[in-house]
Design a protein around this motif. Structure first.
Motif, PDB file in Angstrom:
ATOM      1  N   GLU A  91      63.209  22.903  61.106  1.00 36.66           N
ATOM      2  CA  GLU A  91      62.854  23.812  60.491  1.00 36.66           C
ATOM      3  C   GLU A  91      62.504  22.774  59.064  1.00 36.66           C
ATOM      4  O   GLU A  91      61.376  23.862  58.019  1.00 36.66           O
ATOM      5  CB  GLU A  91      64.158  24.632  60.342  1.00 36.66           C
ATOM      6  N   LEU A  92      63.529  22.025  58.670  1.00 30.71           N
ATOM      7  CA  LEU A  92      62.646  22.111  57.658  1.00 30.71           C
ATOM      8  C   LEU A  92      61.930  20.701  57.151  1.00 30.71           C
ATOM      9  O   LEU A  92      60.833  20.225  56.309  1.00 30.71           O
ATOM     10  CB  LEU A  92      64.861  20.798  57.322  1.00 30.71           C
ATOM     11  N   ARG A  93      61.224  19.711  58.440  1.00 33.96           N
ATOM     12  CA  ARG A  93      60.268  19.585  58.758  1.00 33.96           C
ATOM     13  C   ARG A  93      59.002  20.294  58.904  1.00 33.96           C
ATOM     14  O   ARG A  93      58.069  19.803  57.555  1.00 33.96           O
ATOM     15  CB  ARG A  93      59.782  18.591  60.287  1.00 33.96           C
ATOM     16  N   LYS A  94      58.674  21.530  58.847  1.00 34.28           N
ATOM     17  CA  LYS A  94      58.062  22.423  59.053  1.00 34.28           C
ATOM     18  C   LYS A  94      57.237  23.296  57.554  1.00 34.28           C
ATOM     19  O   LYS A  94      57.099  23.167  56.972  1.00 34.28           O
ATOM     20  CB  LYS A  94      58.522  23.758  60.114  1.00 34.28           C
ATOM     21  N   GLU A  95      59.351  23.226  56.961  1.00 34.67           N
ATOM     22  CA  GLU A  95      59.601  23.509  55.089  1.00 34.67           C
ATOM     23  C   GLU A  95      58.705  22.523  54.333  1.00 34.67           C
ATOM     24  O   GLU A  95      58.787  22.612  53.388  1.00 34.67           O
ATOM     25  CB  GLU A  95      60.401  23.998  55.542  1.00 34.67           C
ATOM     26  N   GLU A  96      58.342  21.161  54.908  1.00 32.43           N
ATOM     27  CA  GLU A  96      57.736  20.012  54.257  1.00 32.43           C
ATOM     28  C   GLU A  96      59.041  19.366  52.852  1.00 32.43           C
ATOM     29  O   GLU A  96      58.625  19.508  52.365  1.00 32.43           O
ATOM     30  CB  GLU A  96      56.642  20.198  53.668  1.00 32.43           C
ATOM     31  N   ARG A  97      60.480  19.997  53.848  1.00 33.49           N
ATOM     32  CA  ARG A  97      61.546  19.703  52.609  1.00 33.49           C
ATOM     33  C   ARG A  97      61.972  17.625  53.086  1.00 33.49           C
ATOM     34  O   ARG A  97      63.289  17.028  51.895  1.00 33.49           O
ATOM     35  CB  ARG A  97      62.985  20.425  52.752  1.00 33.49           C
ATOM     36  N   LEU A  98      61.550  17.503  53.996  1.00 33.26           N
ATOM     37  CA  LEU A  98      62.060  16.037  54.317  1.00 33.26           C
ATOM     38  C   LEU A  98      61.418  14.930  53.934  1.00 33.26           C
ATOM     39  O   LEU A  98      59.873  15.199  53.627  1.00 33.26           O
ATOM     40  CB  LEU A  98      61.581  15.517  55.867  1.00 33.26           C
ATOM     41  N   SER A 102      64.828   7.836  55.396  1.00 36.23           N
ATOM     42  CA  SER A 102      65.942   8.620  56.686  1.00 36.23           C
ATOM     43  C   SER A 102      66.678   8.632  56.942  1.00 36.23           C
ATOM     44  O   SER A 102      67.834   9.659  56.876  1.00 36.23           O
ATOM     45  CB  SER A 102      65.596   7.531  58.254  1.00 36.23           C
ATOM     46  N   ALA A 103      67.759   7.896  54.945  1.00 31.10           N
ATOM     47  CA  ALA A 103      69.629   8.056  54.997  1.00 31.10           C
ATOM     48  C   ALA A 103      69.383   9.145  54.073  1.00 31.10           C
ATOM     49  O   ALA A 103      70.172  10.802  54.755  1.00 31.10           O
ATOM     50  CB  ALA A 103      69.425   7.188  54.493  1.00 31.10           C
ATOM     51  N   ALA A 104      67.861  10.083  53.222  1.00 28.01           N
ATOM     52  CA  ALA A 104      67.670  11.235  52.303  1.00 28.01           C
ATOM     53  C   ALA A 104      68.399  12.310  53.585  1.00 28.01           C
ATOM     54  O   ALA A 104      68.456  13.278  53.368  1.00 28.01           O
ATOM     55  CB  ALA A 104      67.136  11.370  51.784  1.00 28.01           C
ATOM     56  N   ASP A 105      67.147  12.061  54.763  1.00 27.65           N
ATOM     57  CA  ASP A 105      66.656  12.967  55.173  1.00 27.65           C
ATOM     58  C   ASP A 105      67.461  13.298  56.445  1.00 27.65           C
ATOM     59  O   ASP A 105      68.284  14.185  56.866  1.00 27.65           O
ATOM     60  CB  ASP A 105      65.311  12.898  55.718  1.00 27.65           C
ATOM     61  N   GLU A 106      68.422  12.698  56.956  1.00 27.88           N
ATOM     62  CA  GLU A 106      69.514  12.798  57.258  1.00 27.88           C
ATOM     63  C   GLU A 106      71.001  14.009  56.442  1.00 27.88           C
ATOM     64  O   GLU A 106      71.715  14.439  57.473  1.00 27.88           O
ATOM     65  CB  GLU A 106      70.585  11.196  58.203  1.00 27.88           C
ATOM     66  N   ALA A 107      70.773  13.090  55.569  1.00 25.13           N
ATOM     67  CA  ALA A 107      72.264  14.067  54.229  1.00 25.13           C
ATOM     68  C   ALA A 107      71.061  15.462  54.714  1.00 25.13           C
ATOM     69  O   ALA A 107      72.578  16.077  54.503  1.00 25.13           O
ATOM     70  CB  ALA A 107      71.988  13.068  53.717  1.00 25.13           C
TER      71      ALA A 107
END
Length: 191
Positions: A91-98, A102-107
């Motif tokens: 969902e976050l990938r589709k919303e382009e929020r990532l 990697s560390a920030a995305d995982e958090a």
């Protein structure tokens, strides 16, 4: 709805074994209910009540949030939890929020999962508390802005008090024992 007296099922049992037996007969999820009672016992005051807030580090958080967070690690290997993590990541990938880091995305993913787990955890917590209240092991009221009340709302937070057999978890007897002073010389008694 009505249960046989617990003492008839485990003759001569300890207070803790009687509590476990009672939970097994009155709760749909007795292990979860026992964990919940144990966590509440860990943060109780002298009178057996816990809440409305719990000190965590230098801050205070509502008791229900603290209980949900404390119970959250129990399901980290559950396939449904793992599926939730993947669903949130997608969902976050589709919303382009990532961001691609990697560390920030995982958090970010873990924070979103934590919020969703806490929301569903509060539902589970409420069900378990309702069963424990009906079983006579817990008393619930809400404390906060202006007046205490049996119903939530108006900025009030939950307060849970261990009662009955659950008091064994804080080292208190299930029923307070009255001590009767021996008669003093010269006292008159009606026979």
């Amino acid at each position: 709805m009505f249960h046989a007296p617990v003492s008839s099922r485990i003759p001569g049992g300890s207070d803790l074994s009687l509590l476990l037996d009672q939970l097994s007969h009155c709760c749909s999820r007795p292990r979860y209910a026992f964990m919940l009672l144990t966590l509440i016992a860990d943060v109780t005051k002298a009178d057996g009540s816990a809440g409305p807030e719990v000190r965590v580090g230098k801050g205070l958080i509502p008791l229900r949030d603290w209980l949900c967070d404390a119970l959250t690690p129990m399901g980290h290997r559950d396939p449904r939890r793992m599926a939730l993590v993947e669903r949130v990541r997608e969902e976050l990938r589709k919303e382009e929020r990532l961001s691609g880091e990697s560390a920030a995305d995982e958090a970010l993913v873990q924070e979103e999962v934590r919020g969703r787990v806490r929301a569903s955890g509060k539902t589970n917590l409420s069900r378990a508390v309702t069963e424990l209240v009906k079983a006579g092991l817990l008393k619930r009221h809400y404390q906060g802005y202006r007046v205490d009340h049996l119903n939530r709302g108006a900025q009030r937070q939950a307060v849970y008090t261990l009662i009955g057999r659950a008091r064994v978890l804080i080292g208190a007897p299930a029923t307070p024992r009255r001590t009767v002073a021996p008669p003093r010389q010269g006292d008159l008694f009606a026979h």
